[in-house]
Design a protein around this motif. Sequence first.
Motif, PDB file in Angstrom:
ATOM      1  N   GLN A 222       9.786 109.391 -38.134  1.00  9.93           N
ATOM      2  CA  GLN A 222       8.893 110.352 -38.768  1.00  9.93           C
ATOM      3  C   GLN A 222       7.556 110.289 -38.058  1.00  9.93           C
ATOM      4  OE1 GLN A 222       9.388 112.611 -41.396  1.00  9.93           O
ATOM      5  NE2 GLN A 222       7.346 113.312 -40.831  1.00  9.93           N
ATOM      6  N   MET A 223       7.125 111.416 -37.531  1.00  6.40           N
ATOM      7  CA  MET A 223       5.895 111.467 -36.741  1.00  6.40           C
ATOM      8  C   MET A 223       4.904 112.395 -37.434  1.00  6.40           C
ATOM      9  SD  MET A 223       7.514 111.642 -32.897  1.00  6.40           S
ATOM     10  CE  MET A 223       8.108 113.315 -33.094  1.00  6.40           C
ATOM     11  N   ASN A 224       3.801 111.830 -37.867  1.00  3.99           N
ATOM     12  CA  ASN A 224       2.746 112.589 -38.530  1.00  3.99           C
ATOM     13  C   ASN A 224       1.477 112.580 -37.685  1.00  3.99           C
ATOM     14  OD1 ASN A 224       4.488 112.916 -40.758  1.00  3.99           O
ATOM     15  ND2 ASN A 224       3.750 111.026 -41.706  1.00  3.99           N
ATOM     16  N   SER A 225       0.571 113.472 -38.010  1.00  3.99           N
ATOM     17  CA  SER A 225      -0.722 113.542 -37.303  1.00  3.99           C
ATOM     18  C   SER A 225      -0.528 113.551 -35.798  1.00  3.99           C
ATOM     19  CB  SER A 225      -1.612 112.358 -37.713  1.00  3.99           C
ATOM     20  OG  SER A 225      -1.813 112.344 -39.108  1.00  3.99           O
ATOM     21  N   LEU A 226       0.376 114.408 -35.353  1.00  7.54           N
ATOM     22  CA  LEU A 226       0.717 114.434 -33.932  1.00  7.54           C
ATOM     23  C   LEU A 226      -0.465 114.896 -33.090  1.00  7.54           C
ATOM     24  CD1 LEU A 226       4.347 115.731 -34.285  1.00  7.54           C
ATOM     25  CD2 LEU A 226       3.680 113.667 -33.035  1.00  7.54           C
ATOM     26  N   LYS A 227      -0.537 114.304 -31.898  1.00  6.09           N
ATOM     27  CA  LYS A 227      -1.600 114.598 -30.947  1.00  6.09           C
ATOM     28  C   LYS A 227      -0.986 115.148 -29.661  1.00  6.09           C
ATOM     29  CE  LYS A 227      -4.096 110.487 -32.604  1.00  6.09           C
ATOM     30  NZ  LYS A 227      -4.714 109.203 -32.180  1.00  6.09           N
ATOM     31  N   ALA A 228      -1.818 115.809 -28.868  1.00 10.41           N
ATOM     32  CA  ALA A 228      -1.325 116.347 -27.599  1.00 10.41           C
ATOM     33  C   ALA A 228      -0.727 115.241 -26.732  1.00 10.41           C
ATOM     34  CB  ALA A 228      -2.454 117.061 -26.871  1.00 10.41           C
ATOM     35  N   GLU A 229      -1.304 114.064 -26.808  1.00  8.69           N
ATOM     36  CA  GLU A 229      -0.816 112.948 -25.979  1.00  8.69           C
ATOM     37  C   GLU A 229       0.516 112.382 -26.445  1.00  8.69           C
ATOM     38  OE1 GLU A 229      -3.851 113.274 -27.376  1.00  8.69           O
ATOM     39  OE2 GLU A 229      -4.634 111.322 -28.049  1.00  8.69           O
ATOM     40  N   ASP A 230       1.017 112.864 -27.570  1.00  9.64           N
ATOM     41  CA  ASP A 230       2.361 112.473 -28.012  1.00  9.64           C
ATOM     42  C   ASP A 230       3.439 113.317 -27.334  1.00  9.64           C
ATOM     43  OD1 ASP A 230       0.995 112.093 -31.295  1.00  9.64           O
ATOM     44  OD2 ASP A 230       1.537 110.478 -29.906  1.00  9.64           O
ATOM     45  N   THR A 231       3.051 114.339 -26.597  1.00 13.04           N
ATOM     46  CA  THR A 231       4.019 115.175 -25.894  1.00 13.04           C
ATOM     47  C   THR A 231       4.839 114.330 -24.924  1.00 13.04           C
ATOM     48  OG1 THR A 231       2.685 117.175 -26.085  1.00 13.04           O
ATOM     49  CG2 THR A 231       4.288 117.093 -24.283  1.00 13.04           C
ATOM     50  N   ALA A 232       6.156 114.361 -25.091  1.00 16.90           N
ATOM     51  CA  ALA A 232       7.045 113.522 -24.289  1.00 16.90           C
ATOM     52  C   ALA A 232       8.492 113.847 -24.648  1.00 16.90           C
ATOM     53  CB  ALA A 232       6.776 112.042 -24.563  1.00 16.90           C
ATOM     54  N   VAL A 233       9.392 113.311 -23.845  1.00 17.25           N
ATOM     55  CA  VAL A 233      10.791 113.260 -24.230  1.00 17.25           C
ATOM     56  C   VAL A 233      10.998 111.932 -24.960  1.00 17.25           C
ATOM     57  CG1 VAL A 233      13.189 113.278 -23.474  1.00 17.25           C
ATOM     58  CG2 VAL A 233      11.484 114.653 -22.259  1.00 17.25           C
ATOM     59  N   PHE A 234      11.539 112.025 -26.155  1.00 16.14           N
ATOM     60  CA  PHE A 234      11.774 110.842 -26.980  1.00 16.14           C
ATOM     61  C   PHE A 234      13.242 110.441 -26.898  1.00 16.14           C
ATOM     62  CE2 PHE A 234       7.944 109.944 -29.567  1.00 16.14           C
ATOM     63  CZ  PHE A 234       7.130 110.948 -29.081  1.00 16.14           C
ATOM     64  N   TYR A 235      13.464 109.143 -26.720  1.00 13.67           N
ATOM     65  CA  TYR A 235      14.804 108.597 -26.589  1.00 13.67           C
ATOM     66  C   TYR A 235      15.024 107.498 -27.619  1.00 13.67           C
ATOM     67  CZ  TYR A 235      14.463 110.556 -21.842  1.00 13.67           C
ATOM     68  OH  TYR A 235      14.298 111.381 -20.763  1.00 13.67           O
ATOM     69  N   CYS A 236      16.220 107.429 -28.154  1.00 15.41           N
ATOM     70  CA  CYS A 236      16.567 106.255 -28.941  1.00 15.41           C
ATOM     71  C   CYS A 236      17.418 105.346 -28.063  1.00 15.41           C
ATOM     72  CB  CYS A 236      17.284 106.617 -30.231  1.00 15.41           C
ATOM     73  SG  CYS A 236      18.895 107.367 -30.035  1.00 15.41           S
ATOM     74  N   ARG A 237      17.394 104.068 -28.438  1.00 15.83           N
ATOM     75  CA  ARG A 237      18.121 103.071 -27.661  1.00 15.83           C
ATOM     76  C   ARG A 237      18.727 102.045 -28.577  1.00 15.83           C
ATOM     77  NH1 ARG A 237      15.995  99.500 -22.416  1.00 15.83           N
ATOM     78  NH2 ARG A 237      18.104  99.246 -21.556  1.00 15.83           N
ATOM     79  N   LEU A 238      19.907 101.599 -28.223  1.00 18.68           N
ATOM     80  CA  LEU A 238      20.583 100.524 -28.938  1.00 18.68           C
ATOM     81  C   LEU A 238      19.949  99.210 -28.492  1.00 18.68           C
ATOM     82  CD1 LEU A 238      22.956  99.566 -30.706  1.00 18.68           C
ATOM     83  CD2 LEU A 238      24.356  99.588 -28.630  1.00 18.68           C
ATOM     84  N   GLY A 239      19.273  98.548 -29.389  1.00 19.47           N
ATOM     85  CA  GLY A 239      18.594  97.316 -29.038  1.00 19.47           C
ATOM     86  C   GLY A 239      17.554  97.562 -27.957  1.00 19.47           C
ATOM     87  N   VAL A 240      17.394  96.585 -27.058  1.00 22.01           N
ATOM     88  CA  VAL A 240      16.434  96.731 -25.966  1.00 22.01           C
ATOM     89  C   VAL A 240      17.123  96.731 -24.617  1.00 22.01           C
ATOM     90  CG1 VAL A 240      14.484  95.802 -27.245  1.00 22.01           C
ATOM     91  CG2 VAL A 240      15.968  94.247 -25.941  1.00 22.01           C
ATOM     92  N   THR A 241      18.429  96.540 -24.602  1.00 19.83           N
ATOM     93  CA  THR A 241      19.163  96.544 -23.335  1.00 19.83           C
ATOM     94  C   THR A 241      20.381  97.450 -23.366  1.00 19.83           C
ATOM     95  OG1 THR A 241      20.493  94.652 -24.020  1.00 19.83           O
ATOM     96  CG2 THR A 241      18.463  94.169 -22.804  1.00 19.83           C
ATOM     97  N   GLY A 242      20.563  98.148 -24.452  1.00 24.63           N
ATOM     98  CA  GLY A 242      21.792  98.918 -24.632  1.00 24.63           C
ATOM     99  C   GLY A 242      21.690 100.362 -24.214  1.00 24.63           C
ATOM    100  N   ASN A 243      22.618 101.140 -24.726  1.00 28.89           N
ATOM    101  CA  ASN A 243      22.746 102.545 -24.357  1.00 28.89           C
ATOM    102  C   ASN A 243      21.531 103.356 -24.784  1.00 28.89           C
ATOM    103  OD1 ASN A 243      25.463 101.294 -24.816  1.00 28.89           O
ATOM    104  ND2 ASN A 243      26.140 103.218 -23.906  1.00 28.89           N
ATOM    105  N   TRP A 244      21.298 104.432 -24.034  1.00 30.36           N
ATOM    106  CA  TRP A 244      20.263 105.406 -24.340  1.00 30.36           C
ATOM    107  C   TRP A 244      20.898 106.690 -24.842  1.00 30.36           C
ATOM    108  CZ3 TRP A 244      15.087 104.266 -23.669  1.00 30.36           C
ATOM    109  CH2 TRP A 244      14.763 103.187 -22.841  1.00 30.36           C
ATOM    110  N   GLY A 245      20.143 107.413 -25.652  1.00 27.19           N
ATOM    111  CA  GLY A 245      20.519 108.775 -25.962  1.00 27.19           C
ATOM    112  C   GLY A 245      20.067 109.693 -24.840  1.00 27.19           C
ATOM    113  N   GLN A 246      20.334 111.000 -25.019  1.00 28.40           N
ATOM    114  CA  GLN A 246      19.999 111.961 -23.973  1.00 28.40           C
ATOM    115  C   GLN A 246      18.554 112.428 -24.038  1.00 28.40           C
ATOM    116  OE1 GLN A 246      21.269 112.815 -26.831  1.00 28.40           O
ATOM    117  NE2 GLN A 246      20.206 114.698 -27.411  1.00 28.40           N
ATOM    118  N   GLY A 247      17.885 112.150 -25.143  1.00 26.75           N
ATOM    119  CA  GLY A 247      16.489 112.512 -25.299  1.00 26.75           C
ATOM    120  C   GLY A 247      16.289 113.826 -26.016  1.00 26.75           C
TER     121      GLY A 247
END
Length: 113
Positions: free
Chosen positions: A81-106
């Motif tokens: 949940q992202m509130n009070s969004l700023k211009a600098e939040d513009t990005a492709v967001f990815y989820c990841r399994l743990g810190v070494t696992g699979n990535w989503g497509q973004g």
Amino acid sequence: QVQLVESGGGLVQAGGSLRLSCAASGIIFSFNAMNWYRQAPGKQREWVAGISSGSSTNYADSVKGRFTISRDNAKNTVYLQMNSLKAEDTAVFYCRLGVTGNWGQGTQVTVST
């Protein structure tokens, strides 16, 4: 086969909100920590937030107080949940399994001023 599928990105005005979702399959979701990362144009991918299997949460300083990570183990889904969004939040967001696992497509998040 592990699969992570993000959704919920889009175009929003500064100060607005979005909720990202990441649906996981092929894993015992409740056993795994999950993380959100983002990559802005011309920048390296950076960690944004994480949630443990026990639902403990951590956030990057840049989003603390504005973003909330959560999980629904019954739906094999992690949210951001992202509130009070700023211009600098513009990005492709990815989820990841743990810190070494699979990535989503973004999923693209664009914050307009």
